[in-house]
Each structure stands twice: as C-alpha cells, then as structure tokens.
Design an enzyme around this catalytic site. Structure first.
Site, short mmCIF file in Angstrom:
data_model
loop_
_atom_site.label_atom_id
_atom_site.label_comp_id
_atom_site.label_asym_id
_atom_site.label_seq_id
_atom_site.Cartn_x
_atom_site.Cartn_y
_atom_site.Cartn_z
N SER A 148 0.79 -1.23 0.00
CA SER A 148 0.00 0.00 0.00
C SER A 148 0.83 1.28 0.00
O SER A 148 0.31 2.34 -0.31
CB SER A 148 -0.94 0.01 1.20
N LYS A 177 0.62 4.61 6.87
CA LYS A 177 0.09 5.39 5.75
C LYS A 177 0.66 6.80 5.83
O LYS A 177 1.35 7.16 6.78
CB LYS A 177 -1.44 5.47 5.80
#
Length: 201
Positions: free
Chosen positions: A47, A102
């Site tokens: 990701s 993230k």
C-alpha cells in the site's frame, strides 16, 4: 579445603548478582527506549509503494507526537502535531491491534477530495510525486473532524485507508517513520542494500 570452598562460593555470588543486574538494566533500557522513543516495524503490504516496499524494516519516532504511557490512556506531551506529508505508524481502527502505516494527507478542519489522479486539500491540487496511480478514483469532498487526521497509502489504487475506514483518531498514532534499517526482497531472496539507511519522506 572447606574454608577455601566457602571463599570461592562467596566470590561467585557477587559475579552472578552483577550479571543479573546488567541483564535487568539492559531489559529495562530496551523497554524504556521502545516505549517512549523508538520502535521497529516491518512493511507487510504494497500500500505504500514505491516509497516503502514489502520487506522494508524501519524505525519509528514515538517521542515526536507524544508517546503513549503503558497500561494507561495517557500520552506524553507532543513535540509537534502530525502534519500533511508525515508517514505515520498507527493502530488500525478496525481492530485497534494491527500496526498500519500510511501518509497523512490532511489534518482536522481540512477538506479532502480526490478527482482521478489528483488529490485536493482545501481546493488546492497537491504536488505528490510519491503517489502511485493505475486508474485513479473519486472521493469526497470530506471535512476531517477535530481530533482526527486523514490517511492515504502512496499506492493509491491499492490501499485500504481513510477512504475506506474513515479518518484516524490521533489516539491511535504510534509514531513517525524515520529510516529503513534493513530491507529484504522475498521474491529474489536477497538483501536490498541500496535501501538500507534511507530516510523516509
């Protein structure tokens, strides 16, 4: 002879005690550093490509945002608050246990909107040379609530992030990613020496 044996036994006791104290001190220092300053993490998914790759091992700064005290719901004072662009490790809101990583793209009060391959924050297109798109998508506009930040993976079309599970409560933050200390390529079964020491931006 019996007297000599007793003397030898008395000499060994301080040595055992000394080693025990050294080991206990080392364990305490490791726990202290891990709790309040630095913690190691491993990248498990794609990701955050190409900024972070599967198999990257990194250190996170826990002190910057105010480390959480063990066993209580209290944090130390923060040096500063999370900013847009920070790569942050946190507990996944879905189970409060799994470590996620993230990028913060917006903070409380800001409006997030994704149009195709362009991210807008407060109506301004963001210059994100690290973002990776295959197709692009649409999201928002969404206003980040107080006490939260908005997180997105750099691999935008392959990331379950705030677009899916909502904004991140700042109480779940663990630390800011600092640098890669080791990197292993599972496909080629080799060390990525060129990534070791890279500062994470």
């Amino acid at each position: 002879m019996l007297g000599l044996a007793k003397k030898d036994l008395n000499k060994k006791k301080p040595i055992v005690r000394e080693y025990t104290e050294i080991i206990l001190m080392a364990v305490f220092l490791a726990f202290f550093v891990r709790t309040f300053f630095v913690q190691a993490f491993k990248i498990p998914s794609e990701s955050m490509e190409d900024t972070l790759l599967v198999g990257d091992f990194l250190f996170a700064n826990k002190f910057l945002y105010g480390a959480k005290l063990p066993f209580v719901d209290t944090r130390l004072p923060a040096v500063r608050q999370p900013r847009s662009g920070d790569i942050i490790i946190f507990k996944y809101p879905g189970d409060m246990k799994t470590d996620y990583i993230k990028r913060c793209v917006a903070v409380a009060g800001q409006t997030v909107e994704l149009k195709g391959r362009t991210l807008y924050v407060d109506g301004v297109a963001q210059d994100e040379d690290y973002a990776k798109y295959y197709h692009g998508s649409t999201f928002g506009p969404y206003v980040v609530p107080d006490g939260y930040i908005f997180m997105m993976g750099d691999n935008r079309d392959n990331s379950a992030d705030s677009r899916v599970w909502g904004p991140l409560n700042k109480k779940l933050i663990l630390g800011k990613a600092m640098f890669i200390y080791f990197s292993w390529n599972n496909h080629d079964h080799r060390i990525r020496f060129d990534r070791i020491g890279d500062v994470i931006r």
